[in-house]
Scaffold this motif. Structure first.
Motif, PDB file in Angstrom:
ATOM      1  N   GLU A  59      -2.280 -33.270  28.244  1.00 34.73           N
ATOM      2  CA  GLU A  59      -2.195 -32.756  27.044  1.00 34.73           C
ATOM      3  C   GLU A  59      -2.916 -33.949  25.995  1.00 34.73           C
ATOM      4  O   GLU A  59      -3.629 -33.333  24.940  1.00 34.73           O
ATOM      5  CB  GLU A  59      -0.722 -32.825  26.710  1.00 34.73           C
ATOM      6  CG  GLU A  59       0.079 -31.823  27.189  1.00 34.73           C
ATOM      7  CD  GLU A  59       1.480 -31.675  27.104  1.00 34.73           C
ATOM      8  OE1 GLU A  59       1.686 -32.579  26.088  1.00 34.73           O
ATOM      9  OE2 GLU A  59       2.040 -30.607  27.493  1.00 34.73           O
ATOM     10  N   THR A  60      -3.117 -35.080  26.477  1.00 32.32           N
ATOM     11  CA  THR A  60      -3.715 -36.309  25.435  1.00 32.32           C
ATOM     12  C   THR A  60      -5.072 -36.607  26.105  1.00 32.32           C
ATOM     13  O   THR A  60      -5.562 -37.483  25.403  1.00 32.32           O
ATOM     14  CB  THR A  60      -2.925 -37.373  25.409  1.00 32.32           C
ATOM     15  OG1 THR A  60      -2.438 -37.845  26.689  1.00 32.32           O
ATOM     16  CG2 THR A  60      -1.215 -36.972  24.716  1.00 32.32           C
ATOM     17  N   PHE A  61      -5.476 -35.907  27.238  1.00 29.78           N
ATOM     18  CA  PHE A  61      -6.558 -36.405  27.626  1.00 29.78           C
ATOM     19  C   PHE A  61      -7.969 -36.292  26.828  1.00 29.78           C
ATOM     20  O   PHE A  61      -8.892 -36.945  26.720  1.00 29.78           O
ATOM     21  CB  PHE A  61      -7.067 -35.864  29.111  1.00 29.78           C
ATOM     22  CG  PHE A  61      -8.328 -36.652  29.691  1.00 29.78           C
ATOM     23  CD1 PHE A  61      -8.187 -37.605  30.292  1.00 29.78           C
ATOM     24  CD2 PHE A  61      -9.611 -35.808  30.027  1.00 29.78           C
ATOM     25  CE1 PHE A  61      -9.541 -38.171  31.159  1.00 29.78           C
ATOM     26  CE2 PHE A  61     -10.629 -36.239  30.390  1.00 29.78           C
ATOM     27  CZ  PHE A  61     -10.491 -37.419  31.054  1.00 29.78           C
ATOM     28  N   LEU A  62      -7.856 -35.061  26.078  1.00 28.76           N
ATOM     29  CA  LEU A  62      -8.980 -34.897  25.237  1.00 28.76           C
ATOM     30  C   LEU A  62      -8.791 -35.407  23.722  1.00 28.76           C
ATOM     31  O   LEU A  62      -9.738 -35.210  22.871  1.00 28.76           O
ATOM     32  CB  LEU A  62      -9.406 -33.324  25.065  1.00 28.76           C
ATOM     33  CG  LEU A  62      -9.754 -32.729  26.596  1.00 28.76           C
ATOM     34  CD1 LEU A  62      -9.836 -31.171  26.295  1.00 28.76           C
ATOM     35  CD2 LEU A  62     -10.921 -33.477  26.736  1.00 28.76           C
ATOM     36  N   THR A  63      -7.709 -36.012  23.481  1.00 23.07           N
ATOM     37  CA  THR A  63      -7.604 -36.419  22.173  1.00 23.07           C
ATOM     38  C   THR A  63      -7.170 -37.736  21.950  1.00 23.07           C
ATOM     39  O   THR A  63      -7.282 -38.501  20.837  1.00 23.07           O
ATOM     40  CB  THR A  63      -6.040 -35.762  21.536  1.00 23.07           C
ATOM     41  OG1 THR A  63      -4.959 -35.772  22.286  1.00 23.07           O
ATOM     42  CG2 THR A  63      -6.518 -34.138  21.440  1.00 23.07           C
ATOM     43  N   TRP A  76     -11.578 -38.840  23.855  1.00 21.60           N
ATOM     44  CA  TRP A  76     -11.935 -38.705  22.577  1.00 21.60           C
ATOM     45  C   TRP A  76     -12.645 -39.828  21.903  1.00 21.60           C
ATOM     46  O   TRP A  76     -13.832 -39.351  21.344  1.00 21.60           O
ATOM     47  CB  TRP A  76     -10.736 -38.256  21.912  1.00 21.60           C
ATOM     48  CG  TRP A  76     -11.045 -38.248  20.222  1.00 21.60           C
ATOM     49  CD1 TRP A  76     -10.597 -38.837  19.281  1.00 21.60           C
ATOM     50  CD2 TRP A  76     -12.025 -37.054  19.645  1.00 21.60           C
ATOM     51  NE1 TRP A  76     -11.041 -38.387  17.978  1.00 21.60           N
ATOM     52  CE2 TRP A  76     -12.065 -37.334  18.301  1.00 21.60           C
ATOM     53  CE3 TRP A  76     -12.643 -36.089  20.215  1.00 21.60           C
ATOM     54  CZ2 TRP A  76     -12.630 -36.390  17.499  1.00 21.60           C
ATOM     55  CZ3 TRP A  76     -13.545 -35.322  19.404  1.00 21.60           C
ATOM     56  CH2 TRP A  76     -13.479 -35.743  17.905  1.00 21.60           C
ATOM     57  N   GLY A  77     -12.481 -40.812  22.131  1.00 20.60           N
ATOM     58  CA  GLY A  77     -13.017 -41.980  21.304  1.00 20.60           C
ATOM     59  C   GLY A  77     -14.534 -42.062  22.046  1.00 20.60           C
ATOM     60  O   GLY A  77     -15.327 -42.408  21.319  1.00 20.60           O
ATOM     61  N   ALA A  78     -14.558 -42.164  23.529  1.00 16.77           N
ATOM     62  CA  ALA A  78     -15.880 -42.171  23.862  1.00 16.77           C
ATOM     63  C   ALA A  78     -16.831 -40.596  23.598  1.00 16.77           C
ATOM     64  O   ALA A  78     -17.823 -40.905  23.384  1.00 16.77           O
ATOM     65  CB  ALA A  78     -15.930 -42.267  25.577  1.00 16.77           C
ATOM     66  N   LEU A  79     -16.283 -39.687  23.603  1.00 12.17           N
ATOM     67  CA  LEU A  79     -16.954 -38.450  23.051  1.00 12.17           C
ATOM     68  C   LEU A  79     -17.541 -38.392  21.811  1.00 12.17           C
ATOM     69  O   LEU A  79     -18.503 -38.188  21.424  1.00 12.17           O
ATOM     70  CB  LEU A  79     -15.725 -37.240  23.301  1.00 12.17           C
ATOM     71  CG  LEU A  79     -16.584 -35.870  23.221  1.00 12.17           C
ATOM     72  CD1 LEU A  79     -17.506 -35.617  24.290  1.00 12.17           C
ATOM     73  CD2 LEU A  79     -15.423 -34.912  23.393  1.00 12.17           C
ATOM     74  N   VAL A 274     -16.257 -33.476  31.660  1.00 16.40           N
ATOM     75  CA  VAL A 274     -16.381 -33.388  29.994  1.00 16.40           C
ATOM     76  C   VAL A 274     -17.807 -33.848  29.791  1.00 16.40           C
ATOM     77  O   VAL A 274     -18.219 -33.234  28.793  1.00 16.40           O
ATOM     78  CB  VAL A 274     -15.387 -34.596  29.364  1.00 16.40           C
ATOM     79  CG1 VAL A 274     -15.737 -34.337  27.990  1.00 16.40           C
ATOM     80  CG2 VAL A 274     -13.962 -33.988  29.637  1.00 16.40           C
ATOM     81  N   LEU A 275     -18.531 -35.029  30.440  1.00 18.37           N
ATOM     82  CA  LEU A 275     -19.628 -35.263  30.364  1.00 18.37           C
ATOM     83  C   LEU A 275     -20.736 -34.081  30.504  1.00 18.37           C
ATOM     84  O   LEU A 275     -21.709 -33.943  29.619  1.00 18.37           O
ATOM     85  CB  LEU A 275     -20.176 -36.418  31.118  1.00 18.37           C
ATOM     86  CG  LEU A 275     -21.600 -36.994  30.822  1.00 18.37           C
ATOM     87  CD1 LEU A 275     -21.895 -37.235  29.347  1.00 18.37           C
ATOM     88  CD2 LEU A 275     -21.736 -38.117  31.734  1.00 18.37           C
ATOM     89  N   LEU A 276     -20.481 -33.511  31.703  1.00 21.58           N
ATOM     90  CA  LEU A 276     -21.289 -32.404  32.017  1.00 21.58           C
ATOM     91  C   LEU A 276     -21.226 -31.264  31.034  1.00 21.58           C
ATOM     92  O   LEU A 276     -22.318 -30.612  30.643  1.00 21.58           O
ATOM     93  CB  LEU A 276     -20.848 -32.096  33.327  1.00 21.58           C
ATOM     94  CG  LEU A 276     -21.242 -32.702  34.699  1.00 21.58           C
ATOM     95  CD1 LEU A 276     -20.832 -32.331  36.207  1.00 21.58           C
ATOM     96  CD2 LEU A 276     -22.720 -33.076  34.791  1.00 21.58           C
ATOM     97  N   LEU A 277     -19.989 -30.857  30.678  1.00 17.12           N
ATOM     98  CA  LEU A 277     -19.775 -30.017  29.539  1.00 17.12           C
ATOM     99  C   LEU A 277     -20.607 -30.140  28.392  1.00 17.12           C
ATOM    100  O   LEU A 277     -20.926 -29.559  27.735  1.00 17.12           O
ATOM    101  CB  LEU A 277     -18.301 -29.428  29.546  1.00 17.12           C
ATOM    102  CG  LEU A 277     -17.343 -29.047  30.585  1.00 17.12           C
ATOM    103  CD1 LEU A 277     -16.096 -28.666  30.178  1.00 17.12           C
ATOM    104  CD2 LEU A 277     -18.081 -27.570  30.888  1.00 17.12           C
ATOM    105  N   PHE A 278     -20.430 -31.372  27.867  1.00 12.30           N
ATOM    106  CA  PHE A 278     -20.892 -31.885  26.378  1.00 12.30           C
ATOM    107  C   PHE A 278     -22.463 -31.801  26.697  1.00 12.30           C
ATOM    108  O   PHE A 278     -23.168 -31.356  25.760  1.00 12.30           O
ATOM    109  CB  PHE A 278     -20.710 -33.420  26.399  1.00 12.30           C
ATOM    110  CG  PHE A 278     -20.822 -34.065  25.052  1.00 12.30           C
ATOM    111  CD1 PHE A 278     -20.684 -33.261  23.717  1.00 12.30           C
ATOM    112  CD2 PHE A 278     -21.735 -35.057  24.917  1.00 12.30           C
ATOM    113  CE1 PHE A 278     -21.069 -33.651  22.598  1.00 12.30           C
ATOM    114  CE2 PHE A 278     -22.345 -35.578  23.674  1.00 12.30           C
ATOM    115  CZ  PHE A 278     -21.880 -34.702  22.696  1.00 12.30           C
TER     116      PHE A 278
END
Length: 297
Positions: A59-63, A76-79, A274-278
């Motif tokens: 739940e918190t992986f993307l935030t 989220w910080g790295a993104l 996440v990196l591939l999707l980004f």
């Protein structure tokens, strides 16, 4: 007495046509095999990362941001750091690279000095990325005293690395515009500046954007130059601006892959997804803009 068979006789021509068609079929088969092998490697990567990283999403992986507890870490910080860094890179590399390409191709005189500049740009495009990291460390941190581990410094460093690619692609795209368009514009009274910016540059823009896509994709996945400027620090708070301490997704993946705790394996695979999707999102946006401005003549 029978005459020798000519090489242009019916049977000889039939054999030559058959050999030609056979060569075309072999070439198509090799091309198809190369495409299938590439797709197989891509599918293997996606399936492997999906299987390993499915358990890493929470739940918190993307935030959330980085943490010492693998159950609490997030991207989220790295993104956000990747987004700020790539925006700085784009804001600097694209206009400077395009203007340099326009000047070298349309306005610069052919002399030894400009030939030296052209050779230097071609060589810079092949320089290893870690060299640009050393340059960023020496200039932006040691000389200019910019904040260490900031998206601003990362963007400046990646802009130096990306600019030669954009310049080369821009020059090729401008060179591909038919000379008749320039001649027609000059014939109706347009100035050299109007010819370039009203006719040549709009027609060359799709090719320029293609080079920009390649350069940005390379910059988005870089790790070595950013490690040299200190973007491997532990960042628990997402950056609020380009001068705040930040990290990027490739560096975050590198740091998690080096952790002793095996619980970070799932988090690393999830971060790769996440990196591939980004990257797909950024490239998709760039391809849309390229097709949006494409003109046919």
């Amino acid at each position: 007495m029978n005459k020798p068979q000519s090489r242009w006789s019916s049977e000889a021509m039939t054999r030559r046509v058959k050999r030609r068609y056979a060569a075309e079929r072999r070439f198509k088969a090799l091309g198809l095999a190369a495409v299938l092998i590439s797709l197989a490697f891509l599918a293997f990567l996606l399936i492997t990362m999906t299987v390993r990283g499915a358990g890493g999403f929470s739940e918190t992986f993307l935030t959330a941001s980085d943490a010492t507890d693998p159950a609490m870490v997030g991207v989220w910080g790295a993104l956000k750091g990747s987004f700020l860094t790539i925006m700085v890179t784009m804001a600097l590399a694209f206009p400077i690279g395009v203007l340099a390409a326009v000047y070298l191709e349309e306005f610069a005189k052919r002399n030894r000095w400009n030939d030296f500049i052209e050779v230097s740009i071609n060589n810079l495009a092949a320089v290893p990325s870690i060299i640009f990291g050393l340059l960023g460390l020496a200039v932006f941190l040691n000389v200019m005293q910019l904040p260490r581990s900031a998206a601003l410094v990362g963007g400046l460093t990646l802009a130096l690395m990306t600019m030669p690619v954009i310049v080369i692609a821009g020059r090729n795209a401008i060179k591909a515009v038919p000379p008749s368009i320039r001649d027609a514009a000059l014939g109706v009274g347009a100035s050299k500046m109007q010819v370039v910016f009203h006719h040549v540059l709009p027609l060359a823009l799709p090719g320029i954007l293609t080079g920009t896509i390649i350069g940005m994709a390379r910059a988005l996945g870089e790790t070595a130059p950013l490690l040299m400027i200190g973007m491997r620090a532990f960042i628990a708070t997402p950056p609020g601006s380009v001068v705040d301490p930040a990290t990027v997704l490739p560096v975050q993946i590198f740091l998690w892959s080096d952790e002793v705790d095996r619980a970070f394996v799932e988090k690393t695979s999830a971060a790769i997804i996440v990196l591939l999707l980004f990257m797909l999102l950024m490239n998709g946006l760039a391809i849309y803009l390229r097709n949006r401005f494409e003109r046919r003549w």
